[in-house]
Design a protein around this motif. Structure first.
Motif, PDB file in Angstrom:
ATOM      1  N   SER A  63       0.664  -0.984   0.252  1.00  0.00           N
ATOM      2  CA  SER A  63       0.151  -0.005  -0.174  1.00  0.00           C
ATOM      3  C   SER A  63       0.945   1.185   0.282  1.00  0.00           C
ATOM      4  N   ARG A  64       1.920   1.147   0.407  1.00  0.00           N
ATOM      5  CA  ARG A  64       3.254   2.090   0.277  1.00  0.00           C
ATOM      6  C   ARG A  64       3.954   2.105  -0.765  1.00  0.00           C
ATOM      7  N   MET A  65       3.360   1.836  -2.133  1.00  0.00           N
ATOM      8  CA  MET A  65       4.145   2.147  -3.249  1.00  0.00           C
ATOM      9  C   MET A  65       3.586   3.382  -3.655  1.00  0.00           C
ATOM     10  N   ILE A  66       4.694   3.952  -4.434  1.00  0.00           N
ATOM     11  CA  ILE A  66       3.923   5.321  -4.919  1.00  0.00           C
ATOM     12  C   ILE A  66       3.883   5.113  -6.895  1.00  0.00           C
ATOM     13  N   VAL A  67       2.908   5.995  -6.655  1.00  0.00           N
ATOM     14  CA  VAL A  67       2.891   6.446  -8.295  1.00  0.00           C
ATOM     15  C   VAL A  67       3.083   7.129  -9.145  1.00  0.00           C
ATOM     16  N   ASP A  68       4.109   7.388 -10.229  1.00  0.00           N
ATOM     17  CA  ASP A  68       4.492   8.734 -10.960  1.00  0.00           C
ATOM     18  C   ASP A  68       3.626   8.218 -11.436  1.00  0.00           C
ATOM     19  N   GLY A  69       2.775   9.384 -12.313  1.00  0.00           N
ATOM     20  CA  GLY A  69       2.056   9.975 -13.144  1.00  0.00           C
ATOM     21  C   GLY A  69       2.579  10.104 -14.352  1.00  0.00           C
ATOM     22  N   HIS A  70       4.126  10.330 -14.340  1.00  0.00           N
ATOM     23  CA  HIS A  70       4.334  10.853 -15.179  1.00  0.00           C
ATOM     24  C   HIS A  70       5.808   9.934 -16.093  1.00  0.00           C
TER      25      HIS A  70
ATOM     26  N   ALA B 242       4.656   6.939   7.002  1.00  0.00           N
ATOM     27  CA  ALA B 242       4.854   5.767   5.597  1.00  0.00           C
ATOM     28  C   ALA B 242       5.780   4.969   6.480  1.00  0.00           C
ATOM     29  N   LEU B 243       7.256   5.136   7.200  1.00  0.00           N
ATOM     30  CA  LEU B 243       8.041   4.837   7.566  1.00  0.00           C
ATOM     31  C   LEU B 243       8.573   4.084   9.209  1.00  0.00           C
TER      32      LEU B 243
ATOM     33  N   CYS C  89      12.022   4.683 -11.316  1.00  0.00           N
ATOM     34  CA  CYS C  89      12.517   4.146 -10.187  1.00  0.00           C
ATOM     35  C   CYS C  89      13.423   5.545  -9.436  1.00  0.00           C
ATOM     36  N   ARG C  90      13.498   6.104 -10.635  1.00  0.00           N
ATOM     37  CA  ARG C  90      14.844   7.464 -10.861  1.00  0.00           C
ATOM     38  C   ARG C  90      14.789   8.928 -10.628  1.00  0.00           C
ATOM     39  N   TYR C  91      13.281   9.152  -9.949  1.00  0.00           N
ATOM     40  CA  TYR C  91      12.244  10.231  -9.914  1.00  0.00           C
ATOM     41  C   TYR C  91      12.483  10.016  -8.428  1.00  0.00           C
ATOM     42  N   TRP C  92      12.868   9.958  -7.386  1.00  0.00           N
ATOM     43  CA  TRP C  92      12.556   9.467  -5.915  1.00  0.00           C
ATOM     44  C   TRP C  92      12.742  11.181  -5.611  1.00  0.00           C
ATOM     45  N   GLU C  93      11.732  11.155  -4.432  1.00  0.00           N
ATOM     46  CA  GLU C  93      12.373  12.670  -3.947  1.00  0.00           C
ATOM     47  C   GLU C  93      11.762  12.526  -2.438  1.00  0.00           C
ATOM     48  N   PRO C  94      12.005  13.758  -1.972  1.00  0.00           N
ATOM     49  CA  PRO C  94      12.537  13.817  -0.032  1.00  0.00           C
ATOM     50  C   PRO C  94      10.906  13.389   0.889  1.00  0.00           C
ATOM     51  N   ARG C  95       9.821  13.726  -0.279  1.00  0.00           N
ATOM     52  CA  ARG C  95       8.179  13.811   0.562  1.00  0.00           C
ATOM     53  C   ARG C  95       8.178  12.535   0.295  1.00  0.00           C
ATOM     54  N   ASP C  96       8.060  11.180  -0.828  1.00  0.00           N
ATOM     55  CA  ASP C  96       8.101  10.382  -0.493  1.00  0.00           C
ATOM     56  C   ASP C  96       8.308   9.530   1.175  1.00  0.00           C
ATOM     57  N   PHE C  97       9.073  10.323   1.358  1.00  0.00           N
ATOM     58  CA  PHE C  97       8.998   9.255   2.910  1.00  0.00           C
ATOM     59  C   PHE C  97       8.751  10.550   4.071  1.00  0.00           C
ATOM     60  N   HIS C  98       8.518   9.470   5.255  1.00  0.00           N
ATOM     61  CA  HIS C  98       7.597  10.636   6.233  1.00  0.00           C
ATOM     62  C   HIS C  98       7.387   9.875   6.935  1.00  0.00           C
ATOM     63  N   ARG C  99       7.509   9.997   8.984  1.00  0.00           N
ATOM     64  CA  ARG C  99       7.233   9.087   9.639  1.00  0.00           C
ATOM     65  C   ARG C  99       5.829   8.065   9.881  1.00  0.00           C
TER      66      ARG C  99
END
Length: 352
Positions: free
Chosen positions: A97-104, A141-142, A129-139
């Motif tokens: 459920s924590r997978m991040i969907v990249d619309g681009h 989710a982790l 997988c090349r397009y990580w952002e710091p906001r992908d990670f927060h307490r």
């Protein structure tokens, strides 16, 4: 709270196996073997397989099979390949459920040319997988006791966010960095002080330290001075070296009954080894012992973890696909084949 969250790549794999793929041996350059196909012709492919992989997915499968509450965080596209990855992850018993969907950007894909020897060449499209952002990670989710970090495509800002959360909340970290991280050691080194288990293969260790690939002793020395946890250096069919700062361990491999596909073998060893470390730490906590760091573990704990990593890797290569054969705890501990691995132990010379 999860026992562990695997963070990194997720791919849809298409695997072609053919007797017509040839390996060319070279005495020049850093790469000794090349897989070749004739230009301008049609190559008959005897078998084709469809699978899913990537560091986060492969590692999550091991952790789930070993009985840990597991989640995977990765970036995928809004496409059918992402649906396949989610289904495989859920089928393994890991949270998706924590997978991040990249619309681009599309989900990462790999085309794997598999030689009959089990060696392979991977044509990789990194995709989302090349397009990580710091906001992908927060307490929220982790929320876990451990992180297992694979390649983040060289995004050190995102890595820094993960490490900051780990430090703040006393979360243990294992890392198997990718080439994009290893090529920039000056950016990776500051994070090593927060890593409990660091895993590389021999070529990666040489790339990171600038030391000859033939000199594993110097590679260990350089990294031991930088990393306060356990360092693992794998070397394909030659086994693995492990350092806990006070002792160095050298292990061979289990008998390989057949070598079908080496895809995912590094992930299988790394996640198997970390599973052993997690289990032994949990057992000590239940017994009233509370090791401050992973370096407080006993030699028998390290040996158990090496055996589990090696067994998981050996089982993986006996079939096609990066998750084939990954072991459950019952299969490992009750399987007679997974006992008797010779592990030599000695003091780390430069620490004496």
């Amino acid at each position: 709270m999860f026992d562990i969250i695997a963070i990194g790549t997720a791919t849809k794999d298409i695997i072609f196996k053919s007797a017509h793929f040839k390996i060319l041996h070279s005495k020049r350059g850093p790469v000794k073997d090349y897989e070749i196909v004739p230009v301008g012709s049609t190559v008959d492919v005897g078998d084709v397989f469809f699978s899913t992989g990537g560091t986060a997915i492969n590692a999550a499968a091991t952790f789930a099979r070993q009985g840990f509450q597991t989640s995977a965080i990765t970036r995928v596209g809004n496409d059918s390949s992402a649906d396949d990855i989610r289904r495989d992850c859920t089928r393994e018993g890991a949270d998706s459920s924590r997978m991040i969907v990249d619309g681009h950007h599309a989900t990462a894909h790999s085309i794997i040319l598999l030689h009959n020897s089990g060696e392979r060449t991977v044509l990789a499209h990194k995709g989302a997988c090349r397009y990580w952002e710091p906001r992908d990670f927060h307490r929220k989710a982790l929320d876990a006791r451990w992180f297992y970090i694979g390649s983040l495509g060289g995004n050190f800002e995102a890595l820094g966010e993960i490490i900051t959360i780990a430090r703040k909340h006393n979360i243990r970290v294992a890392m198997n960095p990718g080439p994009e991280e290893l090529k920039l050691p000056h950016k990776l080194v500051p994070h090593l002080f927060s890593i409990d288990v660091l895993i590389m293969n021999r070529e990666e260790g040489a790339l990171f330290t600038g030391v000859s690939v033939e000199n594993e002793g110097e590679i260990f020395k350089r990294i031991d001075e930088l990393e306060p946890g356990i360092f693992v250096l794998t070397d394909r069919s030659k086994g693995a070296w492990v350092s806990d700062g006070a002792r160095r361990y050298k292990a061979g491999i289990y008998d390989e009954r057949s070598v079908v596909d080496r895809t995912g073998v590094g992930d299988a060893f790394g996640s198997g080894f970390v599973s052993g470390i997690m289990r032994r730490l949990n057992e000590k906590s239940r017994a009233g012992e509370n090791p401050v760091t992973v370096r407080d573990l006993e030699p028998s704990d390290i040996a158990y973890s090496i055996r589990l990593g090696s067994a998981n890797a050996t089982a993986c290569i006996e079939g096609v696909g990066a998750k084939h054969g990954l072991l459950t705890r019952h299969q490992f501990e009750r399987g007679l084949h997974w006992h008797g691995l010779e592990i030599r132990m000695g003091n780390v010379a430069h620490k004496n």
